[in-house]
Scaffold this motif. Structure first.
Motif: not given
Length: 582
Positions: A388-395, A401-403
């Motif tokens: 629940d933050g910036p892209p990690n690593p995509t969108n 994204d990774f959790e």
């Protein structure tokens, strides 16, 4: 790991138009389910003791810590003093990081056969071998000095020993060794013609450091891959084939061969340390199988397989989910399916970004109930499968994204692992798992007892919490060496590991193996992500006499490739089972 991420880039595309579907008014009524609907292996594997790790806390959770390499005194032992624990001894002359990487890999593999005790080579004391069922030694450092007690215990031949890699030449003199075992570690003796009963071997590129250009290991008729960049392989000569039996052969890029593994008396020797698993390096399968000779020699040949339907969340198409389950059930194939309880839309959607819960999708919940009714095993696949933050690593979208780990792409679009997510802690992970379980219950589904880490990456703290909360994990674990904390990127300090059977890893989790990868929507090449690549890996893993080969599949891909993999693995001799049957 990158393949997992790339596959997720098509997950949201499979959900287009799904959210506008008219849903049934209510969720299915609550009900009870058979144990296999949510559980993993019935009999846990062994546990690891005595492995010093940089990421364990001072309390030594899961019994893993050892101060200064000293042995623990609380391991289980039999009435006769021989114990049921396997002793793993790993060189420490090259430092803590090298010790921990190799010790973790070896401990994970050996744990399939029962409890494991890991110590540094320098900590060995005379008589230790007699208090264990067997010894696995990893000779990783040419600078290592072998304790006299280790040399004496091995030569006494009272317990079986698997010796991998270097320092065999310091066990005793070359002549005494040849007299005891019928082969010479220094390569002297008979001509190559007499080695392994093979035709004459070209001696070019056989140097004082060993045989270079080795790209494969031939074992049980299969050619297992090896990357030649790993350097030369030690060479040795069999003198007496009545006492020394060759088990495997190193093969060079131009077809030359030399002995790679040999057994004589109580000693099994592998010319190199083969405990790492990689898609370009599956020689570890030979070591994994030879452990049966050491620790479970009466094991019958058995090849089992698993299939897991992947990334089923609130965005999934219920029809595709049902079709995949019906296809497998129609083939008589038990299966599992990974469920994501909450969907979060892409970050670029801004304030309109969607949050959808399983309970909001009654039709999908009914499809999951249908899978359970068809014999499926439900796996918890994270909470939101994104952070629940910036892209990690995509969108920031679920499935992309990774959790539990921060990542980014570099300028060449290579995936870089940065470190734990901000705020990562045992309590944070506990709250996230609590939230995931609450969502499962709110959807009136059974709570899984098996967890699958999104994109196979989490911090050591997270892994330990998972081990306490769930009966098993179903993934490939990420392991860390000393020095990673406080550093970014963490990538050089991470090591992914898999085993061709159930293990209990150094975090304390029983781990259901995933060894074959997945079918990708758009494979980058023929070697990964295709049905043929999966089948090639499955074929190689048949060298392990009692293996479990597992692949995963996204329902939105349709069912044709799913049927192809299942049917062809069956033709190889695999029998598909449920996780609870392992």
């Amino acid at each position: 790991m990158l393949a997992l991420l790339l596959s997720a880039l098509v997950v949201s595309g499979a959900s287009l138009g799904i959210f506008s579907r008219k849903e049934p008014a209510t969720l299915p009524a609550p009900r009870s389910w058979p144990e296999c609907s949510t559980s993993g292996p019935r009999t846990p594997a062994g546990h690891t003791t005595g492995l010093e790790t940089a990421y364990d806390d001072s309390a030594g959770q899961n019994g893993q810590n050892v101060q200064d390499g000293q042995e623990r005194r609380d391991r289980p032992e039999g009435q006769d003093g021989s114990g049921d624990t396997t002793l793993v001894v790993v060189d420490d002359a090259d430092g803590r990081a090298a010790f921990q990487v190799h010790a973790t890999r070896a401990a994970n593999l050996v744990s399939h056969f029962g409890p494991v005790h890991v110590i540094r080579t320098s900590a060995y004391r005379s008589g230790l071998l007699d208090r264990h069922r067997a010894l696995v030694y990893l000779g990783t450092s040419a600078a290592q000095r072998l304790p006299a007690g280790l040399r004496g215990d091995v030569l006494a031949a009272r317990r079986p020993v698997l010796w991998m890699g270097g320092n065999i030449g310091t066990l005793t003199t070359a002549d005494d060794f040849a007299h005891r075992y019928g082969w010479r570690w220094d390569g002297a003796g008979l001509a190559p013609r007499q080695t392994l009963g093979q035709p004459p071997v070209n001696q070019a590129r056989v140097t004082g450091q060993g045989l270079d250009g080795v790209t494969g290991i031939r074992y049980k008729g299969a050619l297992l891959s090896r990357t030649s960049t790993q350097g030369p392989v030690a060479t040795f000569t069999i003198l007496d084939p009545r006492r020394a039996r060759a088990l495997a052969t190193a093969v060079t890029d131009d077809g030359r061969t030399r002995a790679w593994a040999v057994r004589s008396a109580n000693l099994t020797y592998l010319a190199e340390v083969a405990v790492n698993a990689d898609t370009d390096d599956d020689r570890f399968l030979a070591a994994a199988d030879l452990l049966f000779d050491l620790l479970a020699p009466g094991t019958p040949v058995r090849h089992r397989a698993l299939v897991r339907l992947e990334d089923i969340g609130p965005q999934s198409d219920p029809d595709a989910v049902r079709a995949a389950g019906d296809t497998l059930a129609g083939l008589g194939v038990p299966f599992s399916f990974g469920v994501i309880p909450v969907y979060r839309g892409p970050l670029p959607d801004g304030p309109e970004r969607a949050t959808i819960r399983l309970r909001d999708r009654p039709e999908l919940v009914r499809a999951l109930v249908h899978l359970l009714d068809r014999g499926g095993t439900m796996i918890l696949h994270g909470y939101t499968h994104q952070s629940d933050g910036p892209p990690n690593p995509t969108n920031g979208e679920t499935g992309h994204d990774f959790e539990f780990f921060r990542t980014h792409f570099d300028a060449q679009r290579r995936l870089v692992y940065d470190g734990p997510v901000p705020g990562d802690s045992a309590s944070w992970m506990q709250r996230r798992l609590d939230a995931a379980v609450a969502e499962i219950r709110a959807a009136r589904l059974p709570v899984p007892r098996v967890f699958e880490t999104p994109h196979y990456a989490a911090s050591p703290t997270d892994y330990r919490v998972i081990a306490r909360r769930f009966a098993a994990r179903y993934d490939r674990g990420s392991y860390f060496m000393p020095g990673w904390e406080g550093r970014s990127p963490v990538s050089p300090y991470m090591d992914e590991h898999l085993a061709p059977y159930v293990i209990r890893d150094v975090y304390g989790s029983v781990v259901i193996p995933e060894t074959l990868g997945m079918v990708e929507l758009r494979p980058a090449g023929p070697d990964e992500g295709t049905t043929e690549a999966i089948l090639a890996h499955a074929r190689s893993q048949l060298v392990v006499r009692d293996n479990v080969a597992s692949f995963f599949y996204h329902p939105f891909l349709g069912t044709e490739q799913l049927e192809t993999v299942v049917n062809r693995m069956r033709a190889m001799g695999y029998r598909f089972v449920a996780p609870c049957e392992l």
